[in-house]
Design a protein around this motif. Structure first.
Motif, mmCIF file in Angstrom:
data_model
loop_
_atom_site.group_PDB
_atom_site.id
_atom_site.type_symbol
_atom_site.label_atom_id
_atom_site.label_comp_id
_atom_site.label_asym_id
_atom_site.label_seq_id
_atom_site.Cartn_x
_atom_site.Cartn_y
_atom_site.Cartn_z
ATOM 1 N N GLY A 8 -17.132 73.327 50.631
ATOM 2 C CA GLY A 8 -18.362 72.838 50.008
ATOM 3 C C GLY A 8 -18.095 72.370 48.593
ATOM 4 N N ALA A 9 -16.920 71.811 48.367
ATOM 5 C CA ALA A 9 -16.498 71.434 47.014
ATOM 6 C C ALA A 9 -17.245 70.234 46.459
ATOM 7 C CB ALA A 9 -14.996 71.148 46.995
ATOM 8 N N SER A 10 -18.007 69.530 47.292
ATOM 9 C CA SER A 10 -18.723 68.343 46.805
ATOM 10 C C SER A 10 -20.130 68.671 46.309
ATOM 11 C CB SER A 10 -18.807 67.283 47.910
ATOM 12 O OG SER A 10 -19.487 67.796 49.050
ATOM 13 N N GLY A 11 -20.513 69.955 46.324
ATOM 14 C CA GLY A 11 -21.812 70.365 45.807
ATOM 15 C C GLY A 11 -21.707 70.872 44.380
ATOM 16 N N TYR A 12 -22.854 71.212 43.794
ATOM 17 C CA TYR A 12 -22.878 71.654 42.396
ATOM 18 C C TYR A 12 -22.084 72.941 42.185
ATOM 19 C CZ TYR A 12 -26.596 68.256 41.376
ATOM 20 O OH TYR A 12 -27.325 67.118 41.201
ATOM 21 N N THR A 13 -22.264 73.926 43.068
ATOM 22 C CA THR A 13 -21.540 75.180 42.875
ATOM 23 C C THR A 13 -20.046 74.993 43.118
ATOM 24 O OG1 THR A 13 -22.091 75.844 45.142
ATOM 25 C CG2 THR A 13 -23.500 76.674 43.373
ATOM 26 N N GLY A 14 -19.683 74.086 44.032
ATOM 27 C CA GLY A 14 -18.269 73.790 44.238
ATOM 28 C C GLY A 14 -17.639 73.172 43.004
ATOM 29 N N ALA A 15 -18.342 72.217 42.406
ATOM 30 C CA ALA A 15 -17.844 71.593 41.183
ATOM 31 C C ALA A 15 -17.741 72.603 40.047
ATOM 32 C CB ALA A 15 -18.750 70.430 40.782
ATOM 33 N N GLU A 16 -18.710 73.512 39.971
ATOM 34 C CA GLU A 16 -18.672 74.530 38.926
ATOM 35 C C GLU A 16 -17.486 75.473 39.122
ATOM 36 O OE1 GLU A 16 -20.978 76.299 35.524
ATOM 37 O OE2 GLU A 16 -20.337 74.354 36.322
ATOM 38 N N LEU A 17 -17.183 75.815 40.368
ATOM 39 C CA LEU A 17 -16.001 76.630 40.635
ATOM 40 C C LEU A 17 -14.730 75.928 40.163
ATOM 41 C CD1 LEU A 17 -16.861 77.994 44.197
ATOM 42 C CD2 LEU A 17 -16.303 79.402 42.197
ATOM 43 N N ILE A 18 -14.628 74.643 40.440
ATOM 44 C CA ILE A 18 -13.447 73.891 40.007
ATOM 45 C C ILE A 18 -13.343 73.900 38.488
ATOM 46 C CG2 ILE A 18 -12.384 71.598 39.928
ATOM 47 C CD1 ILE A 18 -13.690 71.125 42.722
ATOM 48 N N ARG A 19 -14.457 73.682 37.804
ATOM 49 C CA ARG A 19 -14.460 73.695 36.334
ATOM 50 C C ARG A 19 -13.954 75.028 35.798
ATOM 51 N NH1 ARG A 19 -17.908 75.009 31.852
ATOM 52 N NH2 ARG A 19 -19.408 76.057 33.206
ATOM 53 N N LEU A 20 -14.417 76.112 36.371
ATOM 54 C CA LEU A 20 -14.036 77.434 35.890
ATOM 55 C C LEU A 20 -12.585 77.762 36.217
ATOM 56 C CD1 LEU A 20 -17.256 79.404 36.929
ATOM 57 C CD2 LEU A 20 -16.664 78.546 34.652
ATOM 58 N N ILE A 21 -12.168 77.458 37.441
ATOM 59 C CA ILE A 21 -10.802 77.788 37.857
ATOM 60 C C ILE A 21 -9.780 76.935 37.119
ATOM 61 C CG2 ILE A 21 -9.221 77.785 39.836
ATOM 62 C CD1 ILE A 21 -11.655 78.513 41.581
ATOM 63 N N SER A 22 -10.175 75.754 36.641
ATOM 64 C CA SER A 22 -9.233 74.898 35.901
ATOM 65 C C SER A 22 -8.724 75.572 34.631
ATOM 66 C CB SER A 22 -9.896 73.562 35.551
ATOM 67 O OG SER A 22 -10.912 73.739 34.568
ATOM 68 N N GLY A 23 -9.467 76.559 34.120
ATOM 69 C CA GLY A 23 -9.022 77.289 32.936
ATOM 70 C C GLY A 23 -8.506 78.678 33.246
ATOM 71 N N HIS A 24 -8.215 78.950 34.516
ATOM 72 C CA HIS A 24 -7.799 80.282 34.961
ATOM 73 C C HIS A 24 -6.278 80.375 34.974
ATOM 74 C CE1 HIS A 24 -7.668 83.970 37.351
ATOM 75 N NE2 HIS A 24 -8.985 84.040 37.302
ATOM 76 N N SER A 25 -5.740 81.467 34.466
ATOM 77 C CA SER A 25 -4.287 81.603 34.343
ATOM 78 C C SER A 25 -3.605 82.049 35.631
ATOM 79 C CB SER A 25 -3.954 82.611 33.235
ATOM 80 O OG SER A 25 -4.410 83.911 33.582
ATOM 81 N N SER A 26 -4.374 82.556 36.600
ATOM 82 C CA SER A 26 -3.749 83.147 37.788
ATOM 83 C C SER A 26 -4.211 82.529 39.098
ATOM 84 C CB SER A 26 -4.029 84.660 37.821
ATOM 85 O OG SER A 26 -3.537 85.297 36.672
ATOM 86 N N MET A 27 -4.948 81.419 39.041
ATOM 87 C CA MET A 27 -5.415 80.758 40.253
ATOM 88 C C MET A 27 -5.074 79.283 40.214
ATOM 89 S SD MET A 27 -9.244 82.306 40.932
ATOM 90 C CE MET A 27 -9.524 84.068 41.152
ATOM 91 N N GLN A 28 -4.729 78.740 41.383
ATOM 92 C CA GLN A 28 -4.548 77.300 41.522
ATOM 93 C C GLN A 28 -5.251 76.841 42.798
ATOM 94 O OE1 GLN A 28 -0.372 76.438 41.766
ATOM 95 N NE2 GLN A 28 0.023 77.903 43.410
#
Length: 341
Positions: A8-28
């Protein structure tokens, strides 16, 4: 480094997850599922994410889950349970839909209008209100994210119900919701000309689905049935929820209890007595602000809570839970300051 999939990456919550994980040190991010936009790049779907090196959107059937450590499921209710039932039995999952929030299958049918299609998974799901289910979430395989409205109201009232500080038969919750809580699908009532320059109440009289969560959680805490009077309002804003709760109780005692319960919580800020929060002060963050004001009527108090529905109310909460499930510091990727103005 943990490999992450987002369905569900094309929805608002999916995009928000991507934004947050982009600054995460232990997730890709290894896989992005979006059946309706499969084959497109994230830069096409969400241009604000074009600076990130992300995989293209694919159908869920095209994802190799053997390479995934944890999957976020940001799909609509009913679809989510059908998809999760088919995922590997050992895959860690954080579900952002409503499908696994309610423990009673009959309660799910009452509020969502269909029989549950993944009863085995429903039985193992842990309710994802992090601050109150932290230890259960650490040991869970499947975590059910709360409703954003339900989270806001619980942060305001749950400690007070547990401490017996308010009249359980006289709780009124007036809640204002931003439009992104309705999702990204095109809807006539969400067009700019239909929504702007005004706001309106909806689901009046006790028909909002998040009442199922309030009934479940507040009654469990109290040890007896608790039903709140709850009316949500749609406001012409992109992000944010503001819950104004009217209760019978001593304001000073209520404020003291909230300060005590949330003293060590990194994301819950209790304001000085007499101050009320604003959605503009938590926008884009994983923080929730809670305030208590003495009413002019003796023995009554007003408790106000504000959070960002896409972050603390959904995707931020989901990442907070995922951190616990993967034994990562709970605050990792989530300590960004709110956006202002």
């Amino acid at each position: 480094m943990y490999n992450i999939a987002i369905l569900g990456a094309s929805g608002y919550t999916g995009a928000e997850l991507i934004r947050l994980i982009s600054g995460h040190s232990s997730m890709q991010i290894k896989a992005l599922g979006g059946n309706s936009k499969a084959g497109q790049s994230m830069a096409e779907v969400f241009p604000h994410l074009r600076h990130l090196d992300l995989p293209a959107l694919v159908t869920i059937d095209d994802i190799d889950f053997s390479q995934i450590d944890l999957c976020f499921c940001a799909l609509p209710h009913k679809t989510s349970q059908e998809v999760i039932a088919k995922l590997p039995a050992d895959l860690k999952i954080v579900d952002l839909s409503a499908d696994f929030r309610l423990r009673d299958p009959e309660a799910y049918k009452k509020w969502y209008g269909n029989d549950h299609a993944a009863l085995d998974q429903q039985k193992e799901a842990v309710y994802g209100l992090t601050e109150f289910y932290r230890e259960e979430i650490k040991a869970a395989r499947l975590v059910a994210g709360t409703g954003c409205n339900a989270a806001t109201g619980q942060f305001a009232l749950r400690p007070l119900i547990a401490a017996g500080l308010i009249d359980l038969d006289d709780i009124i919750m007036d809640l204002k919701c931003a439009v992104s809580g309705a999702g990204r699908s095109l809807k006539e009532n969400l067009l700019h000309a239909e929504l702007s320059e005004g706001y309106h109440a909806y689901a009046i009289g006790g028909t909002h689905r998040h009442l199922g969560e309030f009934d479940q959680e507040f009654s469990a805490v109290a040890g007896r049935p608790v039903k709140v009077q709850f009316t949500p309002h749609l406001v012409p804003a992109n992000r944010g929820i503001l819950a104004t709760c009217y209760v019978k109780g001593d304001a000073l005692a209520i404020h003291g209890e909230l300060e005590k319960v949330y003293a060590d919580e990194p994301f819950i800020e209790v304001l000085p007595l007499g101050e009320a929060p604003s959605t503009r002060h938590i926008r884009g963050s994983n923080f929730c602000h809670v305030g208590v004001v003495q009413d002019r009527i003796d023995g009554r108090a007003i408790v106000v809570a504000a959070l960002d529905n896409l972050t603390k109310g959904s995707s931020g909460q989901a990442l907070q839970n995922a951190n616990l499930m993967l034994d990562i510091a709970e605050t990792e990727g989530l300590m960004m300051a709110p956006l202002f103005p």
